[in-house]
Design an enzyme around this catalytic site. Structure first.
Site, mmCIF file in Angstrom:
data_model
loop_
_atom_site.group_PDB
_atom_site.id
_atom_site.type_symbol
_atom_site.label_atom_id
_atom_site.label_comp_id
_atom_site.label_asym_id
_atom_site.label_seq_id
_atom_site.Cartn_x
_atom_site.Cartn_y
_atom_site.Cartn_z
ATOM 1 N N HIS A 376 0.959 -1.217 -0.024
ATOM 2 C CA HIS A 376 -0.089 0.232 0.063
ATOM 3 C C HIS A 376 0.742 1.306 0.040
ATOM 4 O O HIS A 376 0.471 2.251 -0.701
ATOM 5 C CB HIS A 376 -0.785 0.140 1.213
ATOM 6 C CG HIS A 376 -1.743 -1.348 1.486
ATOM 7 N ND1 HIS A 376 -2.155 -1.886 2.502
ATOM 8 C CD2 HIS A 376 -2.191 -2.043 0.476
ATOM 9 C CE1 HIS A 376 -2.598 -2.865 2.368
ATOM 10 N NE2 HIS A 376 -2.929 -3.257 1.032
ATOM 11 N N ARG A 483 -9.440 3.143 -7.219
ATOM 12 C CA ARG A 483 -9.455 2.271 -6.210
ATOM 13 C C ARG A 483 -10.134 2.816 -5.193
ATOM 14 O O ARG A 483 -9.579 3.704 -4.257
ATOM 15 C CB ARG A 483 -8.088 1.903 -5.737
ATOM 16 C CG ARG A 483 -7.201 1.323 -6.800
ATOM 17 C CD ARG A 483 -5.658 1.189 -6.363
ATOM 18 N NE ARG A 483 -4.716 0.424 -7.155
ATOM 19 C CZ ARG A 483 -3.755 1.053 -7.908
ATOM 20 N NH1 ARG A 483 -3.735 2.197 -7.865
ATOM 21 N NH2 ARG A 483 -3.154 0.338 -8.808
ATOM 22 N N CYS A 689 -5.114 -2.231 -16.605
ATOM 23 C CA CYS A 689 -5.116 -1.577 -15.421
ATOM 24 C C CYS A 689 -3.857 -1.694 -14.494
ATOM 25 O O CYS A 689 -4.127 -1.161 -13.340
ATOM 26 C CB CYS A 689 -6.357 -1.198 -14.720
ATOM 27 S SG CYS A 689 -7.080 -2.549 -13.944
#
Length: 762
Positions: A376, A483, A689
């Protein structure tokens, strides 16, 4: 020293005497301030007398790495500042190397013993040495010796460690030596170093080190009221454990940590050895804060020697726990920190919320000890276009707050305390990058069309409000992947309907007439929200995540769909579902869209002018069921990150296996070719993507396979567009088709050769 004996006075009395000597108030002082060498001599005399030792010596590490005898009681005084031991030489060097105490009954018989005749230590057999630890590194060694062959007991080892801890703090603070005398004493690493890691985010940055949640240094070392310090420690531990229990039970306190991490914290908070070490340190005369600092240093030094990555990971668990306990004891709560204008953030690892707490305009780079390119923190760093390098083992122990460091996201390296010529060279490279960015900016409004006339649509990936700025800056034609989970991950509680609606409306407003594809909540696996109850799974990456979680908790997915429909009222809405593994899953998810549309109609609410619903192709099972899936979808998007990790059964976030395969391999390229052909045959719009779309060479392979819609990170738009403008796909396809049936594990070199042959800027 009598066999089995301990200090003639308790450690607290000894520590107080040392403190008085340092202040010139001890019984050996003779009026006025005591010179530095006299203070050192007093200290070794006091320690020798209190520990009933015939020798007490202090060695400090010089900048050369040598350990120099700075003071002694019992050895030849002429050896002071004349005896120097090379790194790792002798028992003193061994104590420093291991960063652990050594106790011997007959030191001369030990293989590491190094005889130095100028010291006059011939008669002494018993040896006890303890490292002076600072930031997990030995900056010196404290030694006591006796003529009698005997082994020092555990209590005596504990005592000398406590004394060594106090001495290391007093040396580092300048209390024991003057600053001019400290210039050549290596209190912290100061030499230039180069660490090789992994490239997580492209770019270059030079700046000052800022340690993420830098440990709080104890201001007071010695306890004035030991009973009160023991009570403070117990209260602090209880508060720490209560807070961790609250996080486990209610999911509050941290943004984005996994349930397993919280459980691990809680388990280590109850560790008997850790708790006992803290209690013993306080009973030996330290404040609660100093006890935590000492135990942390000891764990750091001991665990750092381990080769097993699991054991080294336990060090970080204890370090994080110690930092949290120090903040509890100080009554502080972490908040946004002031940063220098050229901050390079250094951390073990980060969650996306952690990174976003720092001022974006001052944060120039990110260096991590752990993580992966798919973590992340790395994703957010790329979105913010911050250079990021990870997997830099031992990084934090090699740096001090304020050190100058280079984050080289081009090569995956970090340069610690670089020389002036290295800084100059990197600044030259940064200037070249600025020129390239200026060239990319000139291409911003140029359509992405190949030399043979193939139009390519370039979109960008997003997930944060700050990503919206990149739309105009990069010239992206829309958002190919938004997202939505980032809003959930940076929040301390489940975002309400109005908060979700507001974000989606903001995104659509920023995009204007450009398309935006929203991916529904993709959590689970490595993305567990603290406020959602989650069961432990043996293999979370293959567990209840993404659409599986949404279908198991339809109210969660329906609320998100309602927010999307509300935000897009009167406009086009593109929604896609992640990790679809079966056609039935897509049917069930699409039915929820129909349910929400019917709910809105019954209440007279406006709906999107055009609604398109798609699926992400990232589970290999769909490769053999595209004929059933594609007629049900309005579009599909290929998530190459997950598709490839599932194809190769290799966790992309695990550095031990993530580099076992190359995305540019015949199996992956043939899988992509299969999807592209199926979509072309059915007239189904398809896009890429994944991260591949933002790397010029990989993007060259994708467009050569026939893909005409790419969604890339903002930093990849310019380089990929430049590649497209230089490519002749007619010629490239002939060359690529010959590579798809090769038996090699990678065709990267062959594709690079093809690109060079065709003068493609990849």
């Amino acid at each position: 020293m009598p066999a089995g004996g301990a200090m003639t006075r308790g450690p607290r009395i000894l520590l107080r005497q040392i403190r008085e000597a340092l202040g010139g108030a001890g019984p050996l002082a003779s009026g006025g301030a005591t010179p530095a060498q006299d203070r050192l001599n007093m200290v070794v005399q006091i320690i020798a007398r209190s520990m009933v030792a015939e020798v007490c010596s202090i060695y400090l590490r010089r900048a050369s790495g040598e350990l120099e005898l700075f003071a002694t009681e019992g050895l030849n005084p002429e050896a002071v500042h004349n005896t120097r031991l090379r790194p790792g030489e002798g028992l003193v060097g061994e104590v420093a190397r291991m960063a652990q105490p050594i106790s011997l009954s007959d030191a001369p018989s030990h293989p590491a013993f190094s005889y130095r005749p100028e010291t006059g230590e011939d008669p002494y057999h018993a040896f006890l040495g303890a490292p002076l630890l600072r930031g997990g590194r030995a900056i010196g060694v404290l030694v006591v010796q006796n003529r009698t062959e005997r082994r020092y007991d555990e209590e005596e080892v504990e005592d000398i460690q406590t004394i060594a801890m106090v001495l290391s703090e007093t040396v580092s603070s300048g209390e024991l030596l003057e600053q001019d005398e400290l210039r050549d004493v290596e209190l912290a690493p100061h030499r230039p170093e180069r660490l090789k890691g992994q490239k997580f985010g492209d770019g270059l940055a030079v700046g000052q080190v800022v340690l993420h949640e830098a440990p709080l240094a104890p201001e007071k070392l010695l306890a004035e009221d030991p009973a009160m310090e023991e009570a403070r420690l117990k209260l602090g531990l209880a508060s720490l454990k209560t807070g961790l229990d609250a996080m486990l039970d209610k999911g509050q306190g941290l943004a984005g940590p996994s349930f397993e991490v919280l459980e691990t914290y809680r388990m280590f908070a109850d560790d008997r050895g850790w708790n006992r070490s803290l209690e013993e340190a306080v009973r030996n005369g330290l404040t609660a804060e100093a006890a935590v600092d000492r135990v942390r240093n000891e764990h750091r030094a001991r665990f750092a020697q381990a080769r097993d990555p699991y054991i080294r990971e336990r060090l970080h668990d204890f370090e994080d726990l110690a930092d949290r306990l120090l903040r509890v004891l100080a009554g502080d709560k972490p908040g946004e920190r002031e940063l220098p204008d050229d901050a390079i953030l250094v951390a073990r690892n980060l969650g996306p919320a952690d990174l976003l707490e720092y001022p974006r305009d001052k944060l120039k780079g990110l260096l991590l000890e752990e993580g992966s390119a798919a973590s992340h923190a790395a994703i957010v760093a790329r979105a913010l276009q911050i250079p990021c390098v990870g997997r830099l083992m031992g990084l934090r122990d090699r740096l001090s707050e304020g050190d100058i460091v280079i984050a080289d996201g081009e090569t995956g390296e970090a340069y610690l305390r670089p020389r002036a010529d290295m800084i100059e060279a990197v600044q030259s490279r940064m200037a070249v990058r600025d020129q390239r960015r200026a060239q990319f900016a000139q291409l911003r409004d140029t359509p992405a069309v190949t030399l043979d006339g193939q139009r390519i649509t370039l979109l960008t990936n997003a997930g944060l409000a700050v990503d919206l700025e990149n739309l105009d800056e990069t010239g992206a034609e829309g958002i190919g992947l938004f997202r939505t989970e980032f809003q959930f991950m940076v929040s301390d509680e489940l975002p309400r309907l109005d908060a979700q609606t507001a974000l989606y409306r903001l995104v659509l407003d920023a995009a204007g007439d450009r398309p935006v594809t929203f991916r529904t909540l993709d959590i689970g696996g490595d993305k567990v929200l603290p406020y959602l109850e989650a069961e432990r799974e043996e293999n979370p990456a293959l567990g209840r995540r993404a659409i599986r979680l949404g279908l198991d908790r339809p109210s969660l997915l329906r609320m998100q769909l309602r927010a999307l429909l509300t935000a897009a009222a009167g406009r086009e809405l593109r929604v896609m579902f992640p990790m679809i593994a079966t056609v039935d899953e897509f049917r069930a998810a699409r039915e929820l869209v129909d349910v929400e549309c019917a709910w809105a109609r019954r209440r007279g609410r406006a709906l999107p002018a055009l609604l398109r619903v798609g699926a992400m192709v990232e589970c290999p099972s769909l490769l053999w069921h595209l004929d059933a899936l594609l007629p049900l979808t309005d579009f599909v998007s290929i998530g190459t990150n997950d598709l490839f990790q599932y194809m190769y059964a290799a966790d992309r976030t695990n550095p031990l296996v993530s580099d076992r395969y190359d995305p540019l391999s015949p199996p992956t390229l043939r899988a992509l070719q299969t999807i592209q052909k199926a979509c072309a045959d059915t007239g189904t719009p398809v896009s890429i993507c994944g991260e591949l779309a933002g790397r010029p060479l990989e993007a060259f392979a994708l467009i050569t396979l026939g893909f005409t819609r790419l969604s890339a990170p903002a930093g990849g738009i310019g380089p990929v567009k430049r590649m497209i403008l230089s490519a002749d796909l007619t010629a490239a396809r002939r060359g690529l088709n010959n590579l798809l049936n090769l038996s090699t594990g990678s065709v990267r070199n062959e594709i690079e050769s093809l690109a060079r042959k065709l003068n493609v800027s990849a």
